[in-house]
Scaffold this active site. Structure first.
Site, PDB file in Angstrom:
ATOM      1  N   PHE A   1       0.858  -1.193   0.000  1.00  0.00           N
ATOM      2  CA  PHE A   1       0.000   0.000   0.000  1.00  0.00           C
ATOM      3  C   PHE A   1       0.884   1.229   0.000  1.00  0.00           C
ATOM      4  CE2 PHE A   1      -2.314   3.540   1.789  1.00  0.00           C
ATOM      5  CZ  PHE A   1      -3.504   3.484   1.089  1.00  0.00           C
TER       6      PHE A   1
ATOM      7  N   ASP B   1      10.169   1.891   0.442  1.00  0.00           N
ATOM      8  CA  ASP B   1       9.038   2.757   0.775  1.00  0.00           C
ATOM      9  C   ASP B   1       8.960   2.840   2.297  1.00  0.00           C
ATOM     10  OD1 ASP B   1       6.653   4.014   1.251  1.00  0.00           O
ATOM     11  OD2 ASP B   1       5.390   2.449   0.371  1.00  0.00           O
TER      12      ASP B   1
ATOM     13  N   LYS C   1       4.905  11.420   5.870  1.00  0.00           N
ATOM     14  CA  LYS C   1       4.239  11.328   7.162  1.00  0.00           C
ATOM     15  C   LYS C   1       5.002  12.050   8.269  1.00  0.00           C
ATOM     16  CE  LYS C   1       1.526   7.175   6.097  1.00  0.00           C
ATOM     17  NZ  LYS C   1       0.276   7.871   5.864  1.00  0.00           N
TER      18      LYS C   1
END
Length: 437
Positions: A174, A260, A289
């Protein structure tokens, strides 16, 4: 038809709130949502797109590891903005840096230079050990940028024929909701109804070096993008040595290794980056983030010149990417992580959390897994018991968490949580889960 759907959704949310109560610990187990809470929920449902299904609580304030709803009820935040707030809510140093910069210059666009971007880029490159940084805004933009960089490298450096480059991803990955991210997804809720999809993407099983080697033998493969720990999949850790194996195979077949680390990086696992647990250096990092400290969308790609300089002026960009406000926030957010002992604290508090969670009844909690403060609990679903119901009851007891994939709950509090706070939070979780017996 829309009004009927809206009414149904409102009844559902009102019912779930009423059944759960608003605070078992505050003696309000049978209380309906207050007008303030319900009014906020109703307004979102009426005027907002229905692309999220939040836990029904309306927050108005955050500080440290806690948040408060509009009625003043206090909660532990055990989601931390999907790891965007590793530094905690409203960290004073990041807030001060943002406020100071906001008074000076917030946006120049990349049409002009500004006095903050280069300072930020130098700081990040020296800290992470890469030649160049490309600034973006969101995690999915960083990941998409890394694929563009890999394709340029494929044609200019590796010699893959034009428009034949392939990128390999793992099942249950994801990295966002753009069409490219949907194209690489194995989750029907992410990709169904959004075709046609991006060509040149291939999926293999996670944590399977044999499958990876089979895929990389295709000369046209230019990149392998992988989460060192799969977050949205439910905090799934690979076997020890997997990441070293990935590095070795990418070297063997001349393929770019893209880590990632948008969710797993920046201290979440107890080291600067999750790949650091195996002392592995990828060819590209994607980060986001916690790069923002929860204040402002900031993301980036880190790579060396051989990869980064494949893209020339006019071939990639972002109006807000590299803006001085974001750069000042990001540099301060990283400095907080580096100087306030948060990596070691994540290791200690994570060990405490997992050790206590593993004491819970196995007929309710099937698996507890994680590293640092990146943790997942697999709930044994029954007709009357599931992860959503656990999260609703946790909310009532003063702790906020969110299910993923229906039967898994992520516990990812801010890295600043101290032992007393962790013990109090664990007691809430234990009391809540055992109440279902």
């Amino acid at each position: 038809e829309y009004k009927s759907y809206l009414s149904s959704m409102l009844r559902c949310l009102r019912g779930s709130c009423s059944r759960a109560g608003w605070s078992l610990s505050r003696g309000l187990a049978d209380a309906a949502p207050t007008p303030a809470q319900q009014g906020i929920i109703d307004r979102e449902l009426k005027f907002g797109a229905h692309n999220y299904h939040p836990i029904p609580v309306a927050l108005s304030r955050g500080q440290g590891v806690h948040v408060w709803d509009v009625d003043g009820n206090k909660y532990f935040d055990f989601l931390a903005g999907y790891s965007a707030m590793n530094q905690g809510h409203c960290h004073p140093r990041i807030l001060a840096a943002m406020t100071e910069q906001a008074k000076k210059l917030t946006l120049s666009s990349r049409a002009f230079h500004n006095d903050i971007l280069g300072e930020y880029e130098e700081y990040m490159c020296k800290l992470f050990g890469f030649d160049k940084l490309l600034p973006m805004n969101t995690g999915v933009e960083a990941c998409e940028t890394s694929i563009k960089l890999a394709r340029k490298w494929a044609y200019k450096v590796k010699g893959i024929p034009e428009s034949k480059a392939k990128s390999v991803f793992c099942v249950n990955n994801f990295w966002g909701r753009t069409l490219s991210a949907c194209s690489s997804s194995s989750d029907p809720t992410c990709y169904e109804g959004f075709g046609p999809f991006m060509p040149g993407f291939e999926l293999i099983p996670y944590n399977d070096l044999g499958a990876l080697e089979d895929a990389l033998q295709d000369f046209n493969v230019c990149s392998f993008m992988v989460e060192p720990i799969q977050g949205e999949a439910g905090v799934v850790l690979p076997d020890d040595g997997y990441l070293k194996g990935v590095r070795a195979l990418c070297d063997k077949y001349n393929v770019l290794f893209i880590a990632d680390e948008v969710q797993s990086g920046l201290g979440r696992t107890g080291k600067r980056m999750a790949v650091d647990w195996e002392n592995v250096r990828p060819d590209m990092f994607t980060i986001g983030k916690a790069l923002s400290g929860g204040f402002f969308p900031v993301s980036a790609v880190l790579a060396d010149d051989s990869v980064m300089l494949g893209i020339q002026p006019g071939e990639h960009g972002s109006t807000f990417g590299g803006n001085p406000l974001a750069c000042k926030i990001a540099q301060t957010a990283i400095d907080v992580l580096e100087t306030e002992g948060l990596y070691d604290n994540a290791v200690r508090m994570g060990e405490l959390l997992r050790s206590e969670l593993r004491k819970l009844p196995e007929d309710i909690v099937e698996v507890v897994r994680g590293r640092g403060l990146f943790n997942g609990v697999v709930i044994r679903e029954t007709e009357h018991f599931n992860a959503w119901k656990v999260c609703m009851k946790l909310r009532d007891a003063g702790l906020l968490a969110k299910p993923t994939h229906g039967h898994i709950i992520r516990f990812t509090p801010p890295l600043i949580i101290n032992q007393q706070e962790m013990e109090e939070a664990v007691e809430i979780v234990s009391r809540t889960i055992t109440s279902f017996i």
